[in-house]
Design an enzyme around this catalytic site. Structure first.
Site, PDB file in Angstrom:
ATOM      1  N   CYS A 113       0.741  -1.274  -0.188  1.00  0.00           N
ATOM      2  CA  CYS A 113       0.013  -0.028   0.055  1.00  0.00           C
ATOM      3  C   CYS A 113       0.777   1.468   0.090  1.00  0.00           C
ATOM      4  O   CYS A 113       0.385   2.325  -0.284  1.00  0.00           O
ATOM      5  CB  CYS A 113      -1.237  -0.002   1.027  1.00  0.00           C
ATOM      6  SG  CYS A 113      -2.025  -1.448   1.223  1.00  0.00           S
ATOM      7  N   HIS A 250      -3.193   7.221   1.406  1.00  0.00           N
ATOM      8  CA  HIS A 250      -3.668   6.007   1.059  1.00  0.00           C
ATOM      9  C   HIS A 250      -4.959   5.520   1.620  1.00  0.00           C
ATOM     10  O   HIS A 250      -5.216   5.862   2.892  1.00  0.00           O
ATOM     11  CB  HIS A 250      -2.492   5.009   1.528  1.00  0.00           C
ATOM     12  CG  HIS A 250      -2.974   3.480   1.489  1.00  0.00           C
ATOM     13  ND1 HIS A 250      -3.524   3.319   0.415  1.00  0.00           N
ATOM     14  CD2 HIS A 250      -3.072   2.622   2.341  1.00  0.00           C
ATOM     15  CE1 HIS A 250      -4.205   1.855   0.597  1.00  0.00           C
ATOM     16  NE2 HIS A 250      -3.679   1.497   1.880  1.00  0.00           N
ATOM     17  N   ASN A 280     -10.189  -0.300  -0.691  1.00  0.00           N
ATOM     18  CA  ASN A 280      -8.491  -0.107  -0.524  1.00  0.00           C
ATOM     19  C   ASN A 280      -7.831  -0.757  -1.803  1.00  0.00           C
ATOM     20  O   ASN A 280      -8.066  -1.788  -1.995  1.00  0.00           O
ATOM     21  CB  ASN A 280      -8.119  -0.844   0.895  1.00  0.00           C
ATOM     22  CG  ASN A 280      -6.339  -0.796   0.983  1.00  0.00           C
ATOM     23  OD1 ASN A 280      -5.591  -0.366  -0.109  1.00  0.00           O
ATOM     24  ND2 ASN A 280      -6.112  -1.147   2.073  1.00  0.00           N
TER      25      ASN A 280
HETATM   26  N1  ACO Z   1     -18.664  -8.314   8.481  1.00  0.00           N
HETATM   27  C1  ACO Z   1     -19.414  -8.646   9.589  1.00  0.00           C
HETATM   28  N2  ACO Z   1     -18.530  -9.071  10.596  1.00  0.00           N
HETATM   29  C2  ACO Z   1     -17.211  -9.272  10.565  1.00  0.00           C
HETATM   30  C3  ACO Z   1     -16.849  -8.882   9.412  1.00  0.00           C
HETATM   31  C4  ACO Z   1     -17.443  -8.452   8.454  1.00  0.00           C
HETATM   32  N3  ACO Z   1     -17.015  -8.380   6.982  1.00  0.00           N
HETATM   33  N4  ACO Z   1     -15.324  -9.038   9.546  1.00  0.00           N
HETATM   34  C5  ACO Z   1     -15.156  -9.298  10.763  1.00  0.00           C
HETATM   35  N5  ACO Z   1     -16.324  -9.347  11.654  1.00  0.00           N
HETATM   36  C6  ACO Z   1     -16.507  -9.815  12.864  1.00  0.00           C
HETATM   37  C7  ACO Z   1     -15.376 -10.339  13.672  1.00  0.00           C
HETATM   38  O1  ACO Z   1     -15.487 -11.809  13.396  1.00  0.00           O
HETATM   39  C8  ACO Z   1     -15.516 -10.172  15.071  1.00  0.00           C
HETATM   40  O2  ACO Z   1     -16.795 -10.876  15.701  1.00  0.00           O
HETATM   41  P1  ACO Z   1     -16.676 -11.475  16.732  1.00  0.00           P
HETATM   42  O3  ACO Z   1     -16.610 -10.641  17.856  1.00  0.00           O
HETATM   43  O4  ACO Z   1     -17.910 -12.294  16.951  1.00  0.00           O
HETATM   44  O5  ACO Z   1     -15.483 -12.245  17.089  1.00  0.00           O
HETATM   45  C9  ACO Z   1     -16.145  -8.517  15.037  1.00  0.00           C
HETATM   46  O6  ACO Z   1     -16.715  -8.471  13.474  1.00  0.00           O
HETATM   47  C10 ACO Z   1     -15.007  -7.873  15.284  1.00  0.00           C
HETATM   48  O7  ACO Z   1     -13.982  -7.923  14.270  1.00  0.00           O
HETATM   49  P2  ACO Z   1     -12.457  -7.034  14.619  1.00  0.00           P
HETATM   50  O8  ACO Z   1     -11.706  -7.677  13.570  1.00  0.00           O
HETATM   51  O9  ACO Z   1     -12.272  -6.989  16.171  1.00  0.00           O
HETATM   52  O10 ACO Z   1     -13.260  -5.888  14.013  1.00  0.00           O
HETATM   53  P3  ACO Z   1     -12.585  -4.366  14.137  1.00  0.00           P
HETATM   54  O11 ACO Z   1     -13.277  -3.419  14.876  1.00  0.00           O
HETATM   55  O12 ACO Z   1     -10.889  -4.482  14.554  1.00  0.00           O
HETATM   56  O13 ACO Z   1     -12.543  -3.944  12.361  1.00  0.00           O
HETATM   57  C11 ACO Z   1     -11.130  -3.862  10.518  1.00  0.00           C
HETATM   58  C12 ACO Z   1     -11.879  -4.594  11.609  1.00  0.00           C
HETATM   59  C13 ACO Z   1     -12.165  -3.226   9.800  1.00  0.00           C
HETATM   60  C14 ACO Z   1     -10.466  -4.863   9.678  1.00  0.00           C
HETATM   61  C15 ACO Z   1     -10.217  -3.121  11.365  1.00  0.00           C
HETATM   62  O14 ACO Z   1      -9.667  -3.745  12.387  1.00  0.00           O
HETATM   63  C16 ACO Z   1      -9.272  -2.310  10.472  1.00  0.00           C
HETATM   64  O15 ACO Z   1      -9.721  -1.240   9.791  1.00  0.00           O
HETATM   65  N6  ACO Z   1      -7.962  -2.486  10.403  1.00  0.00           N
HETATM   66  C17 ACO Z   1      -6.976  -1.888   9.650  1.00  0.00           C
HETATM   67  C18 ACO Z   1      -6.611  -2.902   8.588  1.00  0.00           C
HETATM   68  C19 ACO Z   1      -6.696  -2.208   7.176  1.00  0.00           C
HETATM   69  O16 ACO Z   1      -7.311  -1.231   6.700  1.00  0.00           O
HETATM   70  N7  ACO Z   1      -5.932  -3.014   6.261  1.00  0.00           N
HETATM   71  C20 ACO Z   1      -5.552  -2.431   4.948  1.00  0.00           C
HETATM   72  C21 ACO Z   1      -4.474  -2.950   4.717  1.00  0.00           C
HETATM   73  S1  ACO Z   1      -3.207  -1.867   5.417  1.00  0.00           S
HETATM   74  C22 ACO Z   1      -3.353  -0.442   4.938  1.00  0.00           C
HETATM   75  O17 ACO Z   1      -3.468  -0.277   3.990  1.00  0.00           O
HETATM   76  C23 ACO Z   1      -2.840   0.665   5.920  1.00  0.00           C
END
Ligand code: ACO
Length: 323
Positions: A113, A250, A280
């Site tokens: 990224c 980004h 993304n």
């Molecule tokens: N739909 C519904 N529920 C979901 C989904 C989905 N697509 N994905 C995960 N869940 C569930 C999980 O299973 C979990 O359930 P549980 O509590 O029963 O175990 C719950 O939602 C919470 O999951 P988390 O992973 O804790 O959710 P979080 O609030 O951390 O959000 C996310 C997840 C959006 C990925 C977040 O962590 C994030 O934005 N991280 C940054 C990652 C990113 O942007 N990466 C891109 C590449 S890196 C970059 O470019 C910077």
């Protein structure tokens, strides 16, 4: 002092749009969950047979037209991508064959990224060293091909697309008032390689593999590293946050963008946001956002732009550019 001026921008998005509602029919997710956690509403998906180089070439044609130059004027091509057409040759070589003179150098840059910022630093240094005068820099990705479409934690976050810029050498005075790239800062920390990675590759599984991510850890590192690299860019040019006309980040996640702006004390209306429509697109996201805001008239000549990105590796970096 030689400066690298953005002479033109262009972008390309595949025709097919996949909405959150479409995804909810494929995996256990919902529009509400995706919008609340990421700000994403839809993403573009490459057609069967549509390759990264096809997207890159389409974006490049528009950037060349915007810059008012021909392919024959280019003397270096850099393509930032983590999803090349093939392991080798470089996707940049495909772009060269399609639109530039035979014999000019072309290569890919791989920083996921952060690829566009890494590519911009590379191109800028070629220009500053006098080794290139007119550079075509492209960020292009087809992430849909390395997604595990059964993993709801990752497949909802990414999309396909390409963005391009033409950089031309120009004379500046060496002050922040100059037009062009004012500074670039790059970083990496490979200790975190297993927080965001692809579980395949030529020397491991001999397969392309799929994206795997520890979302919470990535989020935490992203906010800290991005704010730090924005601050170092401003400090290196002795400029206050208020000097930034547009933050062109980004586009990973709306919450990362909001947190970064908040941490910096930057007016949220100065942040270019396209993650809602593009998701993304990794190395393509900054040039896609840039071309969007240039195209709709928000970004004007003379504006001060701060570009920043973070990605797998981890890699991260920033560039301060007067458009
Ligand atoms: N739909 C519904 N529920 C979901 C989904 C989905 N697509 N994905 C995960 N869940 C569930 C999980 O299973 C979990 O359930 P549980 O509590 O029963 O175990 C719950 O939602 C919470 O999951 P988390 O992973 O804790 O959710 P979080 O609030 O951390 O959000 C996310 C997840 C959006 C990925 C977040 O962590 C994030 O934005 N991280 C940054 C990652 C990113 O942007 N990466 C891109 C590449 S890196 C970059 O470019 C910077």
């Amino acid at each position: 002092m030689r400066r690298s001026v953005i002479a033109g921008t262009g972008s390309y998005l595949p025709a097919k749009i996949l909405t959150n509602h479409d995804l909810a029919k494929m995996v256990d997710t919902s529009d509400e969950w995706i919008v609340e956690r990421s700000g994403i509403r839809q993403r573009h998906i490459a057609a069967d047979g549509e390759k990264t180089s096809d997207l890159a070439i389409a974006a490049a044609h528009k950037a060349l037209a915007a810059a008012g130059i021909k392919g024959a004027d280019i003397d270096l091509i850099v393509v930032a991508t983590a999803t090349p057409d093939q392991t080798f040759p470089a996707t940049a070589a495909r772009v060269q064959a399609a639109l530039a003179r035979p014999g000019i150098p072309s290569f890919d840059v791989q920083a996921v990224c952060s690829g566009f910022v890494y590519g911009l630093a590379t191109a800028d240094n070629f220009i500053k060293a006098g080794q290139a005068n007119t550079v075509l820099l492209i960020g292009a990705e087809v992430f849909s091909r390395i997604l595990d479409w059964k993993d709801r934690a990752t497949c909802v976050l990414f999309g396909d697309g390409a963005g391009a810029v033409v950089l031309k050498a120009a004379d500046g005075k060496g002050t922040p008032a100059d037009q062009g790239v004012l500074s670039t800062h790059l970083h990496s920390d490979g200790r975190h390689h297993d927080m965001l990675y692809v579980d395949g590759g030529p020397s491991t599984t001999q397969l392309a593999g799929h994206i795997r991510m520890k979302g919470k850890e990535v989020f935490r590192h992203a906010v800290v590293n991005l704010a730090a690299t924005v601050e170092e860019a401003l400090a290196a040019n002795a400029l206050p946050v208020s000097a930034i006309d547009w933050l062109v980040p980004h586009q990973a996640n709306r919450r990362i963008l909001d947190s970064t702006a908040d941490k910096l004390g930057l007016d949220p209306s100065k942040v270019v946001i396209t993650v809602d429509k593009h998701a993304n697109t990794s190395a393509a996201s900054i040039p896609l956002a840039l071309d969007t805001a240039v195209g709709d008239g928000r970004i004007k000549r003379g504006d001060l732009l701060l570009l920043e990105a973070m990605g797998g590796g981890f890699t991260w970096g920033s560039a301060l550019v007067r458009f």
